[in-house]
Scaffold this motif. Sequence first.
Motif, mmCIF file in Angstrom:
data_model
loop_
_atom_site.group_PDB
_atom_site.id
_atom_site.type_symbol
_atom_site.label_atom_id
_atom_site.label_comp_id
_atom_site.label_asym_id
_atom_site.label_seq_id
_atom_site.Cartn_x
_atom_site.Cartn_y
_atom_site.Cartn_z
ATOM 1 N N ALA A 60 -60.947 13.080 41.742
ATOM 2 C CA ALA A 60 -62.340 12.704 42.048
ATOM 3 C C ALA A 60 -62.626 12.818 43.545
ATOM 4 O O ALA A 60 -63.718 13.247 43.937
ATOM 5 C CB ALA A 60 -62.625 11.295 41.537
ATOM 6 N N ALA A 61 -61.660 12.468 44.385
ATOM 7 C CA ALA A 61 -61.854 12.531 45.834
ATOM 8 C C ALA A 61 -61.890 13.973 46.324
ATOM 9 O O ALA A 61 -62.641 14.307 47.249
ATOM 10 C CB ALA A 61 -60.745 11.760 46.547
ATOM 11 N N LEU A 62 -61.081 14.843 45.723
ATOM 12 C CA LEU A 62 -61.047 16.260 46.126
ATOM 13 C C LEU A 62 -62.333 16.992 45.779
ATOM 14 O O LEU A 62 -62.737 17.910 46.472
ATOM 15 C CB LEU A 62 -59.901 16.975 45.416
ATOM 16 C CG LEU A 62 -58.538 16.953 46.068
ATOM 17 C CD1 LEU A 62 -57.554 17.739 45.223
ATOM 18 C CD2 LEU A 62 -58.575 17.502 47.473
ATOM 19 N N LYS A 63 -62.925 16.613 44.691
ATOM 20 C CA LYS A 63 -64.073 17.358 44.147
ATOM 21 C C LYS A 63 -65.390 16.684 44.519
ATOM 22 O O LYS A 63 -66.114 16.194 43.692
ATOM 23 C CB LYS A 63 -63.941 17.458 42.606
ATOM 24 C CG LYS A 63 -62.669 18.117 42.163
ATOM 25 C CD LYS A 63 -62.659 19.548 42.582
ATOM 26 C CE LYS A 63 -61.392 20.250 42.206
ATOM 27 N NZ LYS A 63 -61.359 21.612 42.662
ATOM 28 N N ARG A 64 -65.699 16.663 45.772
ATOM 29 C CA ARG A 64 -66.940 16.013 46.244
ATOM 30 C C ARG A 64 -68.098 16.950 46.199
ATOM 31 O O ARG A 64 -68.219 18.022 46.324
ATOM 32 C CB ARG A 64 -66.758 15.471 47.638
ATOM 33 C CG ARG A 64 -65.736 14.358 47.632
ATOM 34 C CD ARG A 64 -65.845 13.491 48.841
ATOM 35 N NE ARG A 64 -64.902 12.425 48.714
ATOM 36 C CZ ARG A 64 -65.221 11.192 48.402
ATOM 37 N NH1 ARG A 64 -66.448 10.858 48.192
ATOM 38 N NH2 ARG A 64 -64.308 10.270 48.307
ATOM 39 N N LYS B 265 -67.457 12.718 35.240
ATOM 40 C CA LYS B 265 -66.957 11.568 34.474
ATOM 41 C C LYS B 265 -65.750 10.927 35.147
ATOM 42 O O LYS B 265 -65.546 9.714 35.022
ATOM 43 C CB LYS B 265 -66.635 11.976 33.034
ATOM 44 C CG LYS B 265 -67.885 12.327 32.241
ATOM 45 C CD LYS B 265 -68.823 11.144 32.078
ATOM 46 C CE LYS B 265 -70.171 11.447 31.519
ATOM 47 N NZ LYS B 265 -70.292 11.931 30.195
ATOM 48 N N SER B 266 -64.950 11.692 35.879
ATOM 49 C CA SER B 266 -63.841 11.108 36.640
ATOM 50 C C SER B 266 -64.377 10.184 37.721
ATOM 51 O O SER B 266 -63.903 9.055 37.880
ATOM 52 C CB SER B 266 -62.982 12.210 37.288
ATOM 53 O OG SER B 266 -62.348 12.996 36.313
ATOM 54 N N LYS B 267 -65.373 10.664 38.441
ATOM 55 C CA LYS B 267 -65.995 9.840 39.488
ATOM 56 C C LYS B 267 -66.668 8.605 38.888
ATOM 57 O O LYS B 267 -66.580 7.513 39.449
ATOM 58 C CB LYS B 267 -67.007 10.662 40.277
ATOM 59 C CG LYS B 267 -66.371 11.689 41.172
ATOM 60 C CD LYS B 267 -67.410 12.486 41.926
ATOM 61 C CE LYS B 267 -66.732 13.486 42.832
ATOM 62 N NZ LYS B 267 -67.683 14.204 43.679
ATOM 63 N N GLU B 268 -67.332 8.785 37.765
ATOM 64 C CA GLU B 268 -67.997 7.673 37.092
ATOM 65 C C GLU B 268 -66.992 6.595 36.688
ATOM 66 O O GLU B 268 -67.234 5.394 36.898
ATOM 67 C CB GLU B 268 -68.738 8.192 35.866
ATOM 68 C CG GLU B 268 -69.412 7.129 35.024
ATOM 69 C CD GLU B 268 -69.977 7.726 33.744
ATOM 70 O OE1 GLU B 268 -71.037 8.396 33.814
ATOM 71 O OE2 GLU B 268 -69.342 7.546 32.684
ATOM 72 N N THR C 25 -53.654 7.228 40.114
ATOM 73 C CA THR C 25 -53.421 8.174 41.205
ATOM 74 C C THR C 25 -54.052 9.539 40.947
ATOM 75 O O THR C 25 -54.797 10.067 41.783
ATOM 76 C CB THR C 25 -51.908 8.323 41.477
ATOM 77 O OG1 THR C 25 -51.385 7.044 41.818
ATOM 78 C CG2 THR C 25 -51.656 9.295 42.617
ATOM 79 N N LYS C 26 -53.764 10.131 39.791
ATOM 80 C CA LYS C 26 -54.235 11.500 39.521
ATOM 81 C C LYS C 26 -55.760 11.573 39.470
ATOM 82 O O LYS C 26 -56.365 12.453 40.075
ATOM 83 C CB LYS C 26 -53.656 12.023 38.215
ATOM 84 C CG LYS C 26 -53.969 13.501 37.985
ATOM 85 C CD LYS C 26 -53.415 14.009 36.683
ATOM 86 C CE LYS C 26 -51.917 14.067 36.723
ATOM 87 N NZ LYS C 26 -51.311 14.680 35.546
ATOM 88 N N ILE C 27 -56.382 10.648 38.770
ATOM 89 C CA ILE C 27 -57.840 10.697 38.624
ATOM 90 C C ILE C 27 -58.541 10.380 39.954
ATOM 91 O O ILE C 27 -59.551 10.997 40.285
ATOM 92 C CB ILE C 27 -58.332 9.800 37.470
ATOM 93 C CG1 ILE C 27 -59.796 10.112 37.158
ATOM 94 C CG2 ILE C 27 -58.121 8.347 37.750
ATOM 95 C CD1 ILE C 27 -60.304 9.464 35.888
ATOM 96 N N LYS C 28 -57.992 9.454 40.742
ATOM 97 C CA LYS C 28 -58.587 9.159 42.057
ATOM 98 C C LYS C 28 -58.469 10.366 42.981
ATOM 99 O O LYS C 28 -59.427 10.717 43.675
ATOM 100 C CB LYS C 28 -57.902 7.952 42.704
ATOM 101 C CG LYS C 28 -58.304 6.634 42.133
ATOM 102 C CD LYS C 28 -57.783 5.420 42.877
ATOM 103 C CE LYS C 28 -56.569 5.603 43.697
ATOM 104 N NZ LYS C 28 -55.993 4.381 44.245
ATOM 105 N N PHE C 29 -57.321 11.015 42.982
ATOM 106 C CA PHE C 29 -57.099 12.186 43.818
ATOM 107 C C PHE C 29 -58.054 13.308 43.412
ATOM 108 O O PHE C 29 -58.695 13.939 44.253
ATOM 109 C CB PHE C 29 -55.636 12.638 43.712
ATOM 110 C CG PHE C 29 -55.289 13.792 44.603
ATOM 111 C CD1 PHE C 29 -55.153 13.624 45.964
ATOM 112 C CD2 PHE C 29 -55.092 15.059 44.067
ATOM 113 C CE1 PHE C 29 -54.849 14.686 46.793
ATOM 114 C CE2 PHE C 29 -54.781 16.132 44.876
ATOM 115 C CZ PHE C 29 -54.657 15.950 46.241
#
Length: 184
Positions: free
Chosen positions: A180-184, A152-155, A174-178
């Motif tokens: 989502a990017a970390l958890k690929r 859902k963060s990525k969505e 910032t927090k949600i983008k970071f």
Amino acid sequence: MFDIKYEIFEDDILEFRTIDLQTFKEEYNQIYGCFTIIINGIEYLSYPSPEMGLETKRIYSELILTHFDFLIDVYYQLQKSNYVVLKYIENPLTWLEFIKEGNELIVSQLNLEIHEGPLIRTKRKLFINALKEEIINETILFGDFEKELISKSKELIKTLQELNKKILTANCFTKIKFFAALKR
């Protein structure tokens, strides 16, 4: 089962398509809409039916980014601690308790009035006398919590990127983008 359900208000979506970064920061700096967490079929926060009009849905207004930020904080705290309690920001009584036992989370909604201090806590003794209401000792897999939060963060980031990628440079993302990017 752990589900995150959210909906950005329709008129905000229209506004976000054309808004510039400075105006977003000054007028919003947040995403408003409907938000809930569903644990084994039980809603944590009231969520409107799809048939309701926008004006009625506004009664259910929540700070979507704040909820995501707090859930991300809970996720990271659960990496270090087996006990995390998250306060609902709209009132001084409601907390969501997460107890990690192996690969499972036991989740309960607590009712305890605390007016001051952090919104995320890891001291179990503070909540020993809290009343459990509505969500009581519901067991979910930690992996389901993690997978849903990542998904859902990525969505959300993808949706906002499609609406207007300029606003995503605001610090509130910032927090949600970071995460989502970390958890690929």
